[in-house]
Design a protein around this motif. Structure first.
Motif, PDB file in Angstrom:
ATOM      1  N   VAL A 164     -59.808  -9.217  31.368  1.00  0.00           N
ATOM      2  CA  VAL A 164     -60.580  -8.724  30.435  1.00  0.00           C
ATOM      3  C   VAL A 164     -60.094  -9.671  29.171  1.00  0.00           C
ATOM      4  CG1 VAL A 164     -62.072  -7.169  28.658  1.00  0.00           C
ATOM      5  CG2 VAL A 164     -61.477  -7.133  31.820  1.00  0.00           C
ATOM      6  N   VAL A 165     -58.934  -9.913  28.450  1.00  0.00           N
ATOM      7  CA  VAL A 165     -57.829 -10.109  27.323  1.00  0.00           C
ATOM      8  C   VAL A 165     -58.506 -11.742  27.764  1.00  0.00           C
ATOM      9  CG1 VAL A 165     -56.428 -10.727  25.980  1.00  0.00           C
ATOM     10  CG2 VAL A 165     -56.833  -8.260  26.856  1.00  0.00           C
ATOM     11  N   VAL A 166     -57.838 -12.311  28.579  1.00  0.00           N
ATOM     12  CA  VAL A 166     -58.030 -13.188  28.878  1.00  0.00           C
ATOM     13  C   VAL A 166     -59.297 -14.265  29.059  1.00  0.00           C
ATOM     14  CG1 VAL A 166     -57.123 -15.958  30.929  1.00  0.00           C
ATOM     15  CG2 VAL A 166     -55.805 -13.914  30.359  1.00  0.00           C
ATOM     16  N   ALA A 167     -60.198 -13.623  29.271  1.00  0.00           N
ATOM     17  CA  ALA A 167     -62.164 -14.202  29.952  1.00  0.00           C
ATOM     18  C   ALA A 167     -62.704 -14.232  28.742  1.00  0.00           C
ATOM     19  CB  ALA A 167     -62.712 -13.644  30.921  1.00  0.00           C
ATOM     20  N   GLU A 168     -62.043 -12.771  27.609  1.00  0.00           N
ATOM     21  CA  GLU A 168     -62.378 -12.865  26.281  1.00  0.00           C
ATOM     22  C   GLU A 168     -61.905 -13.846  25.461  1.00  0.00           C
ATOM     23  OE1 GLU A 168     -61.825  -9.252  25.163  1.00  0.00           O
ATOM     24  OE2 GLU A 168     -64.387  -8.177  26.002  1.00  0.00           O
ATOM     25  N   TRP A 169     -60.071 -14.107  25.540  1.00  0.00           N
ATOM     26  CA  TRP A 169     -60.385 -15.298  24.849  1.00  0.00           C
ATOM     27  C   TRP A 169     -61.214 -16.584  24.892  1.00  0.00           C
ATOM     28  CZ3 TRP A 169     -56.956 -15.217  20.672  1.00  0.00           C
ATOM     29  CH2 TRP A 169     -56.718 -16.803  20.578  1.00  0.00           C
ATOM     30  N   GLU A 170     -60.548 -16.770  26.314  1.00  0.00           N
ATOM     31  CA  GLU A 170     -60.939 -18.189  26.646  1.00  0.00           C
ATOM     32  C   GLU A 170     -62.953 -18.406  26.216  1.00  0.00           C
ATOM     33  OE1 GLU A 170     -61.028 -18.513  31.028  1.00  0.00           O
ATOM     34  OE2 GLU A 170     -59.374 -19.303  30.910  1.00  0.00           O
ATOM     35  N   ILE A 203     -54.136  -5.391  35.561  1.00  0.00           N
ATOM     36  CA  ILE A 203     -54.302  -6.715  36.123  1.00  0.00           C
ATOM     37  C   ILE A 203     -56.007  -6.572  34.959  1.00  0.00           C
ATOM     38  CG2 ILE A 203     -55.559  -7.685  37.540  1.00  0.00           C
ATOM     39  CD1 ILE A 203     -53.005  -6.693  39.308  1.00  0.00           C
ATOM     40  N   ILE A 204     -56.662  -5.348  34.971  1.00  0.00           N
ATOM     41  CA  ILE A 204     -57.489  -5.790  34.781  1.00  0.00           C
ATOM     42  C   ILE A 204     -57.429  -6.287  33.621  1.00  0.00           C
ATOM     43  CG2 ILE A 204     -59.471  -4.150  34.183  1.00  0.00           C
ATOM     44  CD1 ILE A 204     -59.676  -2.486  36.691  1.00  0.00           C
ATOM     45  N   LEU A 205     -56.544  -5.187  32.518  1.00  0.00           N
ATOM     46  CA  LEU A 205     -56.327  -5.398  30.971  1.00  0.00           C
ATOM     47  C   LEU A 205     -56.356  -7.353  30.621  1.00  0.00           C
ATOM     48  CD1 LEU A 205     -54.870  -2.716  29.273  1.00  0.00           C
ATOM     49  CD2 LEU A 205     -57.527  -3.441  28.406  1.00  0.00           C
ATOM     50  N   TYR A 240     -51.639   2.873  39.321  1.00  0.00           N
ATOM     51  CA  TYR A 240     -52.549   2.831  38.457  1.00  0.00           C
ATOM     52  C   TYR A 240     -52.084   1.808  36.508  1.00  0.00           C
ATOM     53  CZ  TYR A 240     -56.312   4.536  35.648  1.00  0.00           C
ATOM     54  OH  TYR A 240     -56.995   4.767  35.145  1.00  0.00           O
ATOM     55  N   ALA A 241     -50.837   1.642  37.114  1.00  0.00           N
ATOM     56  CA  ALA A 241     -50.114   0.985  35.329  1.00  0.00           C
ATOM     57  C   ALA A 241     -50.296  -0.852  36.287  1.00  0.00           C
ATOM     58  CB  ALA A 241     -49.078   1.205  35.303  1.00  0.00           C
ATOM     59  N   ALA A 242     -50.297  -1.091  37.139  1.00  0.00           N
ATOM     60  CA  ALA A 242     -50.640  -1.828  37.885  1.00  0.00           C
ATOM     61  C   ALA A 242     -51.960  -2.929  37.935  1.00  0.00           C
ATOM     62  CB  ALA A 242     -49.821  -2.195  39.224  1.00  0.00           C
ATOM     63  N   ILE A 243     -52.772  -1.774  38.395  1.00  0.00           N
ATOM     64  CA  ILE A 243     -54.458  -2.243  38.613  1.00  0.00           C
ATOM     65  C   ILE A 243     -54.783  -2.267  37.324  1.00  0.00           C
ATOM     66  CG2 ILE A 243     -56.077  -1.192  40.021  1.00  0.00           C
ATOM     67  CD1 ILE A 243     -54.782   0.017  41.582  1.00  0.00           C
ATOM     68  N   LEU A 268     -64.064   0.411  33.376  1.00  0.00           N
ATOM     69  CA  LEU A 268     -63.181  -0.185  33.434  1.00  0.00           C
ATOM     70  C   LEU A 268     -61.700   0.303  32.851  1.00  0.00           C
ATOM     71  CD1 LEU A 268     -63.423  -2.257  36.836  1.00  0.00           C
ATOM     72  CD2 LEU A 268     -62.839  -0.459  36.671  1.00  0.00           C
ATOM     73  N   VAL A 269     -62.428  -0.568  31.037  1.00  0.00           N
ATOM     74  CA  VAL A 269     -61.182  -0.913  30.721  1.00  0.00           C
ATOM     75  C   VAL A 269     -61.153   0.375  29.758  1.00  0.00           C
ATOM     76  CG1 VAL A 269     -61.049  -1.788  28.295  1.00  0.00           C
ATOM     77  CG2 VAL A 269     -61.714  -2.943  29.972  1.00  0.00           C
ATOM     78  N   TYR A 270     -62.694   1.029  28.919  1.00  0.00           N
ATOM     79  CA  TYR A 270     -62.127   2.477  28.037  1.00  0.00           C
ATOM     80  C   TYR A 270     -61.837   3.569  28.946  1.00  0.00           C
ATOM     81  CZ  TYR A 270     -63.587  -0.599  24.427  1.00  0.00           C
ATOM     82  OH  TYR A 270     -63.352  -2.581  23.589  1.00  0.00           O
ATOM     83  N   GLY A 271     -62.451   3.600  29.966  1.00  0.00           N
ATOM     84  CA  GLY A 271     -62.299   4.928  31.351  1.00  0.00           C
ATOM     85  C   GLY A 271     -60.717   4.640  31.248  1.00  0.00           C
ATOM     86  N   GLY A 272     -60.592   3.668  32.603  1.00  0.00           N
ATOM     87  CA  GLY A 272     -59.039   3.572  32.707  1.00  0.00           C
ATOM     88  C   GLY A 272     -58.314   3.991  31.270  1.00  0.00           C
ATOM     89  N   ALA A 273     -57.960   3.911  30.232  1.00  0.00           N
ATOM     90  CA  ALA A 273     -57.573   4.278  29.065  1.00  0.00           C
ATOM     91  C   ALA A 273     -57.114   5.732  29.433  1.00  0.00           C
ATOM     92  CB  ALA A 273     -57.573   3.939  28.053  1.00  0.00           C
TER      93      ALA A 273
END
Length: 262
Positions: free
Chosen positions: A67-73, A62-64, A56-59, A193-198
């Motif tokens: 999201v971070v790379v896409a938002e940073w760009e 990857i999602i985080l 779960y931590a790996a998946i 995915l981001v907030y529910g995953g946490a």
């Protein structure tokens, strides 16, 4: 809600709220689970929990990261677009210096009104994520009217006139992109995915048993702090015109455009 938090609290305060809040909740949850299921402390299910937690931590990682790379760009592109719009605005002023004095004054007056409308009227609304394109429509119309009412005579004037009109089209395109960037946010599915995953990730750490309570609390707290800061980063980058990392209107106050703010 996210934009409101970014505009009313500093990044440090939000880090304390999200990161610290996640740690407090995680520690409380860990203690409650440990008391309710004391057998977990012996590590009886660690082999199974370890596999599930690792996968779960790996998946989730990857999602985080995605999201971070896409938002940073996206933040970088918004900054580049604003700088380009300001640069093209200044370019029109430079081209207009080749016009007769009367026409040059008209262009300067129209551009002055446009720049102030962007910074003073539109930018505050962009910070809230709800820009109003109509706020600068009169100034845009005025700019085009100034050029449409002028007929260049010399070859130099014709050359600079053509270049200035072409640049106006580039400015209009950059303006639309800027307004679009101010309204965009993560799709709902990625938010889930981001907030529910946490919300799923943290309780899984409660189930991984460690005989020492202090060691387990440190483990849970470190994971919670990492997740809390990651969520803050996602929230901050999701809104490029809000918060401490917001794209600044400073490019519209520099160079040739500085004359409008003196």
């Amino acid at each position: 809600m996210g934009i409101w938090l970014l505009n009313h609290f500093s990044t440090l305060v939000l880090a304390a709220l999200l990161g610290g809040g996640a740690v407090v909740l995680a520690l409380a949850g860990c203690v409650l689970v440990r008391r309710r299921f004391p057998r977990l402390a012996t590590g009886a299910y660690n082999e199974m929990i370890g596999v599930v937690l690792g996968m779960y931590a790996a998946i989730y990682g990857i999602i985080l990261a995605f999201v971070v790379v896409a938002e940073w760009e996206g933040l970088g592109e918004a900054q580049t677009n604003v700088a380009a719009e300001a640069s093209q605005t200044a370019e029109v002023l430079r081209d207009a210096s080749a016009f007769p004095p009367r026409q040059h004054r008209k262009v300067v007056g129209a551009m002055d009104a446009y720049v102030h409308a962007v910074v003073d009227k539109q930018w505050p609304l962009m910070r809230t994520g709800s820009p109003d394109p109509g706020l600068t429509n009169p100034e845009v119309v005025r700019l085009y009217t100034v050029f449409q009412s002028y007929e260049p005579r010399t070859e130099a004037q014709k050359t600079y006139y053509t270049q200035a009109v072409t640049t106006l089209g580039v400015i209009a395109e950059a303006r639309r992109t800027r307004l679009s960037d101010a309204e965009q946010s993560l799709p709902m599915l990625l938010d889930v995915l981001v907030y529910g995953g946490a919300l799923v990730m943290l309780p899984l750490t409660f189930l991984y048993g460690i005989e020492s309570l202090r060691a387990q609390l440190m483990f849970v707290a470190s994971v919670a702090a990492l997740i809390g800061v990651s969520l803050l980063l996602c929230l901050t980058l999701d809104h490029p015109f809000a918060g401490d990392l917001a794209v600044s209107p400073q490019p519209f106050k520099e160079g040739v455009l500085a004359q409008f703010w003196s």
